[in-house]
Design a protein around this motif. Structure first.
Motif, PDB file in Angstrom:
ATOM      1  N   LYS A  58      37.914 -13.352  -2.477  1.00 26.02           N
ATOM      2  CA  LYS A  58      36.885 -14.094  -3.197  1.00 26.02           C
ATOM      3  C   LYS A  58      37.531 -14.604  -4.487  1.00 26.02           C
ATOM      4  CE  LYS A  58      32.363 -13.793  -5.356  1.00 26.02           C
ATOM      5  NZ  LYS A  58      31.260 -12.911  -5.749  1.00 26.02           N
ATOM      6  N   LEU A  59      37.582 -15.915  -4.610  1.00 27.16           N
ATOM      7  CA  LEU A  59      38.185 -16.508  -5.800  1.00 27.16           C
ATOM      8  C   LEU A  59      37.223 -16.481  -6.981  1.00 27.16           C
ATOM      9  CD1 LEU A  59      39.878 -19.639  -4.220  1.00 27.16           C
ATOM     10  CD2 LEU A  59      41.036 -17.647  -5.180  1.00 27.16           C
ATOM     11  N   HIS A  60      37.729 -16.085  -8.137  1.00 25.82           N
ATOM     12  CA  HIS A  60      36.971 -16.193  -9.380  1.00 25.82           C
ATOM     13  C   HIS A  60      37.352 -17.499 -10.078  1.00 25.82           C
ATOM     14  CE1 HIS A  60      36.692 -11.516  -9.642  1.00 25.82           C
ATOM     15  NE2 HIS A  60      36.078 -12.006  -8.597  1.00 25.82           N
ATOM     16  N   THR A  61      38.580 -17.942  -9.850  1.00 21.69           N
ATOM     17  CA  THR A  61      39.084 -19.202 -10.406  1.00 21.69           C
ATOM     18  C   THR A  61      39.702 -19.982  -9.250  1.00 21.69           C
ATOM     19  OG1 THR A  61      41.208 -18.157 -10.937  1.00 21.69           O
ATOM     20  CG2 THR A  61      39.569 -18.258 -12.708  1.00 21.69           C
ATOM     21  N   GLY A  62      39.943 -21.239  -9.453  1.00 23.55           N
ATOM     22  CA  GLY A  62      40.500 -22.071  -8.386  1.00 23.55           C
ATOM     23  C   GLY A  62      41.747 -22.788  -8.851  1.00 23.55           C
ATOM     24  N   ARG A  63      42.834 -22.067  -8.966  1.00 29.32           N
ATOM     25  CA  ARG A  63      44.092 -22.641  -9.449  1.00 29.32           C
ATOM     26  C   ARG A  63      44.951 -23.130  -8.285  1.00 29.32           C
ATOM     27  NH1 ARG A  63      41.498 -23.032 -13.800  1.00 29.32           N
ATOM     28  NH2 ARG A  63      41.261 -21.153 -15.031  1.00 29.32           N
ATOM     29  N   THR A  64      45.852 -24.051  -8.580  1.00 29.35           N
ATOM     30  CA  THR A  64      46.756 -24.584  -7.562  1.00 29.35           C
ATOM     31  C   THR A  64      47.569 -23.459  -6.936  1.00 29.35           C
ATOM     32  OG1 THR A  64      46.924 -26.674  -8.751  1.00 29.35           O
ATOM     33  CG2 THR A  64      48.660 -26.185  -7.149  1.00 29.35           C
ATOM     34  N   HIS A  65      47.501 -23.340  -5.614  1.00 31.70           N
ATOM     35  CA  HIS A  65      48.247 -22.343  -4.837  1.00 31.70           C
ATOM     36  C   HIS A  65      47.962 -20.913  -5.296  1.00 31.70           C
ATOM     37  CE1 HIS A  65      51.554 -25.562  -3.877  1.00 31.70           C
ATOM     38  NE2 HIS A  65      50.343 -25.950  -3.514  1.00 31.70           N
ATOM     39  N   GLN A  66      46.808 -20.687  -5.890  1.00 33.83           N
ATOM     40  CA  GLN A  66      46.505 -19.396  -6.511  1.00 33.83           C
ATOM     41  C   GLN A  66      46.706 -18.200  -5.593  1.00 33.83           C
ATOM     42  OE1 GLN A  66      42.671 -19.120  -8.456  1.00 33.83           O
ATOM     43  NE2 GLN A  66      42.689 -16.886  -8.359  1.00 33.83           N
ATOM     44  N   ILE A  67      46.097 -18.216  -4.423  1.00 36.25           N
ATOM     45  CA  ILE A  67      46.200 -17.076  -3.510  1.00 36.25           C
ATOM     46  C   ILE A  67      47.658 -16.862  -3.119  1.00 36.25           C
ATOM     47  CG2 ILE A  67      45.556 -16.185  -1.230  1.00 36.25           C
ATOM     48  CD1 ILE A  67      42.930 -17.884  -1.558  1.00 36.25           C
ATOM     49  N   ARG A  68      48.315 -17.944  -2.778  1.00 36.50           N
ATOM     50  CA  ARG A  68      49.705 -17.870  -2.330  1.00 36.50           C
ATOM     51  C   ARG A  68      50.615 -17.265  -3.397  1.00 36.50           C
ATOM     52  NH1 ARG A  68      50.740 -23.889  -0.336  1.00 36.50           N
ATOM     53  NH2 ARG A  68      52.718 -23.003   0.405  1.00 36.50           N
ATOM     54  N   VAL A  69      50.502 -17.740  -4.638  1.00 38.90           N
ATOM     55  CA  VAL A  69      51.394 -17.271  -5.700  1.00 38.90           C
ATOM     56  C   VAL A  69      51.024 -15.872  -6.176  1.00 38.90           C
ATOM     57  CG1 VAL A  69      50.200 -18.329  -7.667  1.00 38.90           C
ATOM     58  CG2 VAL A  69      52.640 -17.950  -7.781  1.00 38.90           C
ATOM     59  N   GLN A  70      49.741 -15.539  -6.226  1.00 38.15           N
ATOM     60  CA  GLN A  70      49.371 -14.206  -6.697  1.00 38.15           C
ATOM     61  C   GLN A  70      49.835 -13.123  -5.725  1.00 38.15           C
ATOM     62  OE1 GLN A  70      45.103 -15.093  -8.194  1.00 38.15           O
ATOM     63  NE2 GLN A  70      45.943 -13.541  -9.574  1.00 38.15           N
ATOM     64  N   PHE A  71      49.709 -13.356  -4.433  1.00 34.77           N
ATOM     65  CA  PHE A  71      50.184 -12.363  -3.469  1.00 34.77           C
ATOM     66  C   PHE A  71      51.709 -12.347  -3.397  1.00 34.77           C
ATOM     67  CE2 PHE A  71      45.790 -12.111  -2.347  1.00 34.77           C
ATOM     68  CZ  PHE A  71      45.633 -10.823  -1.871  1.00 34.77           C
ATOM     69  N   SER A  72      52.328 -13.513  -3.422  1.00 34.64           N
ATOM     70  CA  SER A  72      53.789 -13.588  -3.364  1.00 34.64           C
ATOM     71  C   SER A  72      54.441 -12.893  -4.557  1.00 34.64           C
ATOM     72  CB  SER A  72      54.232 -15.046  -3.313  1.00 34.64           C
ATOM     73  OG  SER A  72      55.632 -15.138  -3.327  1.00 34.64           O
ATOM     74  N   SER A  73      53.845 -13.019  -5.735  1.00 36.16           N
ATOM     75  CA  SER A  73      54.418 -12.398  -6.937  1.00 36.16           C
ATOM     76  C   SER A  73      54.414 -10.871  -6.847  1.00 36.16           C
ATOM     77  CB  SER A  73      53.658 -12.846  -8.189  1.00 36.16           C
ATOM     78  OG  SER A  73      52.381 -12.241  -8.247  1.00 36.16           O
ATOM     79  N   ARG A  74      53.636 -10.341  -5.905  1.00 36.77           N
ATOM     80  CA  ARG A  74      53.571  -8.890  -5.684  1.00 36.77           C
ATOM     81  C   ARG A  74      54.310  -8.496  -4.406  1.00 36.77           C
ATOM     82  NH1 ARG A  74      49.400 -10.722  -8.569  1.00 36.77           N
ATOM     83  NH2 ARG A  74      48.518  -9.364 -10.170  1.00 36.77           N
ATOM     84  N   LYS A  75      55.229  -9.352  -3.988  1.00 41.48           N
ATOM     85  CA  LYS A  75      56.070  -9.115  -2.789  1.00 41.48           C
ATOM     86  C   LYS A  75      55.239  -9.053  -1.508  1.00 41.48           C
ATOM     87  CE  LYS A  75      59.773  -8.551  -5.370  1.00 41.48           C
ATOM     88  NZ  LYS A  75      59.788  -9.608  -6.345  1.00 41.48           N
ATOM     89  N   MET A  76      54.155  -9.857  -1.457  1.00 44.54           N
ATOM     90  CA  MET A  76      53.301  -9.929  -0.270  1.00 44.54           C
ATOM     91  C   MET A  76      53.014 -11.384   0.066  1.00 44.54           C
ATOM     92  SD  MET A  76      50.533  -6.932  -1.166  1.00 44.54           S
ATOM     93  CE  MET A  76      50.047  -7.684  -2.720  1.00 44.54           C
ATOM     94  N   PRO A  77      54.054 -12.171   0.393  1.00 51.13           N
ATOM     95  CA  PRO A  77      53.788 -13.582   0.706  1.00 51.13           C
ATOM     96  C   PRO A  77      52.935 -13.717   1.959  1.00 51.13           C
ATOM     97  CG  PRO A  77      56.030 -13.003   1.309  1.00 51.13           C
ATOM     98  CD  PRO A  77      55.461 -11.813   0.575  1.00 51.13           C
TER      99      PRO A  77
END
Length: 132
Positions: A58-77
């Motif tokens: 569930k998104l609280h904000t709608g940033r460019t590639h948000q889901i992709r980058v937030q999970f990838s930054s935690r080693k979960m692409p």
């Protein structure tokens, strides 16, 4: 696979328009925006030498590639997301918007639209949970 079965991810994101890519950064500066989402792990399956998780977000904000980058930054692409670090190229980016809620006019009820990924396509076919 996330360490926790549910949680909130909060980051500062910077969008590099020249590379059409977003990055998690440590401090606020020009062009940086806060990003927040909630997630719940619905199911995890073993797939070769790795685990894959089906996650509801569930998104609280709608940033460019948000889901992709937030999970990838935690080693979960995301599965199939080579741009953000996935080595699994057997599919396109495994990101599916299954529910959209809109309030079309000020004095009307919300309209809900749902869609589910194809049950016979990888990686969706690995999971029992369909949400239906």
């Amino acid at each position: 696979m996330p360490d926790e079965k549910a949680g909130v991810l909060e980051d500062l994101l910077f969008k590099d328009s020249a590379k059409n890519k977003s990055f998690v950064v440590k401090r606020m500066r020009k062009g940086v925006k806060k990003a927040s989402l909630e997630y719940v792990v619905k199911e995890t399956v073993e797939c070769g030498e790795k685990n894959l998780s089906l996650v509801e977000i569930k998104l609280h904000t709608g940033r460019t590639h948000q889901i992709r980058v937030q999970f990838s930054s935690r080693k979960m692409p995301l599965c199939g997301d080579g741009k953000y670090g996935s080595k699994d190229n057997k599919c396109n980016v495994s990101l599916w918007s299954h529910k959209l809620c809109l309030k079309l006019f000020a004095n009307t009820e919300e309209s809900h639209f749902t869609s589910f990924p194809p049950k016979d396509a990888y990686p969706w076919n690995l999971f029992k949970y369909t949400g239906e």
